[in-house]
Design an enzyme around this catalytic site. Structure first.
Site, PDB file in Angstrom:
ATOM      1  CD  GLU A  23      -3.151  -0.987   0.005  1.00 49.39           C
ATOM      2  OE1 GLU A  23      -3.133   0.180  -0.586  1.00 49.39           O
ATOM      3  OE2 GLU A  23      -3.774  -2.013  -0.379  1.00 49.39           O
ATOM      4  CE1 TYR A  44      -6.916   2.856   0.173  1.00 49.38           C
ATOM      5  CE2 TYR A  44      -4.211   3.068   0.544  1.00 49.38           C
ATOM      6  CZ  TYR A  44      -5.421   2.483   0.041  1.00 49.38           C
ATOM      7  OH  TYR A  44      -5.372   1.346  -0.794  1.00 49.38           O
ATOM      8  CG  ASP A 103      -7.432   4.605  -3.127  1.00 45.50           C
ATOM      9  OD1 ASP A 103      -8.781   4.388  -3.500  1.00 45.50           O
ATOM     10  OD2 ASP A 103      -6.598   3.802  -3.824  1.00 45.50           O
TER      11      ASP A 103
HETATM   12  N1  ADE Z   1      -3.874   0.580  -5.180  1.00 46.17           N
HETATM   13  C1  ADE Z   1      -3.846   1.062  -3.841  1.00 46.17           C
HETATM   14  N2  ADE Z   1      -4.240  -0.281  -3.286  1.00 46.17           N
HETATM   15  C2  ADE Z   1      -4.322  -1.238  -3.918  1.00 46.17           C
HETATM   16  C3  ADE Z   1      -4.768  -2.567  -3.820  1.00 46.17           C
HETATM   17  N3  ADE Z   1      -4.831  -3.354  -2.586  1.00 46.17           N
HETATM   18  N4  ADE Z   1      -4.717  -3.279  -5.061  1.00 46.17           N
HETATM   19  C4  ADE Z   1      -4.746  -2.641  -6.366  1.00 46.17           C
HETATM   20  N5  ADE Z   1      -4.367  -1.629  -6.526  1.00 46.17           N
HETATM   21  C5  ADE Z   1      -4.335  -0.797  -5.463  1.00 46.17           C
END
Ligand code: ADE
Length: 355
Positions: free
Chosen positions: A36, A119, A137
């Site tokens: 993340e 987040y 997000d």
């Molecule tokens: N962008 C942010 N978190 C994500 C996730 N867990 N899977 C795919 N894209 C992402």
């Protein structure tokens, strides 16, 4: 529309369409955390090799805590924003000291770690621990704005907070991580940011208010930050014997209540500076122009010109006293007692050299 209505069709869509991604294979708290943080600044495809290398070299939180600074910076090279990986290491050390090397299964404790905002804390809580916490997000803000045909500015904290509350109310207790990721995935694959959204593929097409009204492409609304006002200022490095002259800023407004080098609006010529200095009750002896400098605040940009002015020691007869907002301070005192905003940094340097 009721947000609750999206849960079932969205999860069904996710089960059939979710990409298989490395961090989804074994979503341990550490893997979710690392992925993340990386995904905050980089596209999914670009993250994959970084993620693999990071986990290979630093397979768990205690390895991250013990790694050298050179190693973590090297692993991050090309991702940008090195403070993110530095913060991760700080957090890893705290986790080792306070939680025996295991990420705590508690949203509040996770959120309190360095570099982890609402987040990321929500993503770790829901994906790794199955806690019913939202992970909102940019993708999710876009999806929710369009679903609800909301023109609220998604760059506002208050709007994000409200959307987090909305998600928290409907998040299914049985699959919180999948639900959060289904919103993210819909934003990444269907309700896309650039170009027209692929509404014909959307499992929520029937429910979507902006689609019904044909305004999908107008949303989400992001008000660009206002252009900064440019302001010319003249900054005065005033010295008298071994003392510097500071000025206390007004209690309200920019840099309220802090101490500053005396300064005036506009870029003044030497004769104007001398006139100003006399007007304030000082007696200038010598003046020298200093280089220009710039400082950027959130709403204003100062373009500064400086002057170093040596002055007579003020006579203490009443009526000729400098204004009371001026202070005469020695170097030691200045360093130890008065906090001078970094906007004046370039000129404080001259002051230090002169005193
Ligand atoms: N962008 C942010 N978190 C994500 C996730 N867990 N899977 C795919 N894209 C992402």
């Amino acid at each position: 529309m009721e947000l609750r209505e999206i849960v079932e069709p969205l999860l069904k869509w996710y089960d059939a369409n979710a990409r298989s991604l490395p961090w989804r294979e074994e979503p341990t708290p550490y893997q979710v955390w690392v992925s993340e943080i990386m995904l905050q600044q980089t596209r999914v495809e670009a993250v994959k090799p970084y993620f693999a290398r990071f986990l290979q070299e630093l397979p768990d939180i205690s390895h991250l805590a013990k790694a050298s600074e050179d190693q973590i910076l090297k692993l991050w090279e090309g991702l940008g924003y090195y403070s993110r990986v530095r913060n991760m290491q700080k957090a890893a050390k705290i986790i080792c000291e306070e939680y025996a090397g295991e990420m705590p299964a508690d949203f509040g404790k996770i959120r309190a770690l360095p570099g982890i905002g609402s987040y990321t804390a929500g993503a770790i809580s829901s994906i790794a621990f199955g806690l019913a916490k939202p992970a909102v997000d940019g993708n999710v803000l876009r999806v929710l704005s369009r679903l609800q045909a909301s023109y609220d500015d998604i760059l506002k904290q208050s709007v994000k907070k409200r959307m987090e509350e909305q998600v928290e109310q409907v998040i299914p207790k049985a699959r919180p991580g999948d639900f959060n990721q289904s919103l993210i995935e819909l934003g990444a694959l269907v309700c896309v940011p650039n170009g027209p959204p692929k509404c014909e593929l959307c499992p929520l097409g029937e429910l979507c208010l902006s689609r019904k009204r044909g305004i999908q492409q107008e949303l989400p609304k992001k008000t660009p930050p206002r252009a900064r006002r440019l302001e010319d200022r003249t900054v005065l490095v005033l010295v008298s014997d071994n003392k510097a002259i500071l000025h206390k800023r007004p209690a309200r407004g920019l840099l309220a209540g802090l101490y500053e080098l005396p300064n005036v609006e506009g870029k003044l010529r030497e004769d104007q500076v001398l006139a100003y200095v006399r007007q304030q009750g000082f007696s200038p002896l010598r003046i020298r122009q200093l280089p220009e400098a710039k400082h950027v605040f959130s709403h204003v940009e100062w373009h500064m010109l400086g002057y170093l002015v040596r002055m007579e020691e003020p006579e203490m007869n009443p009526g000729q006293q400098p204004g009371e907002a001026f202070l005469f301070v020695e170097k030691e005192e200045m360093e130890q007692k008065f906090s001078i905003p970094s906007a004046f940094g370039a000129y404080v340097r001259y002051l230090r050299e002169t005193l």
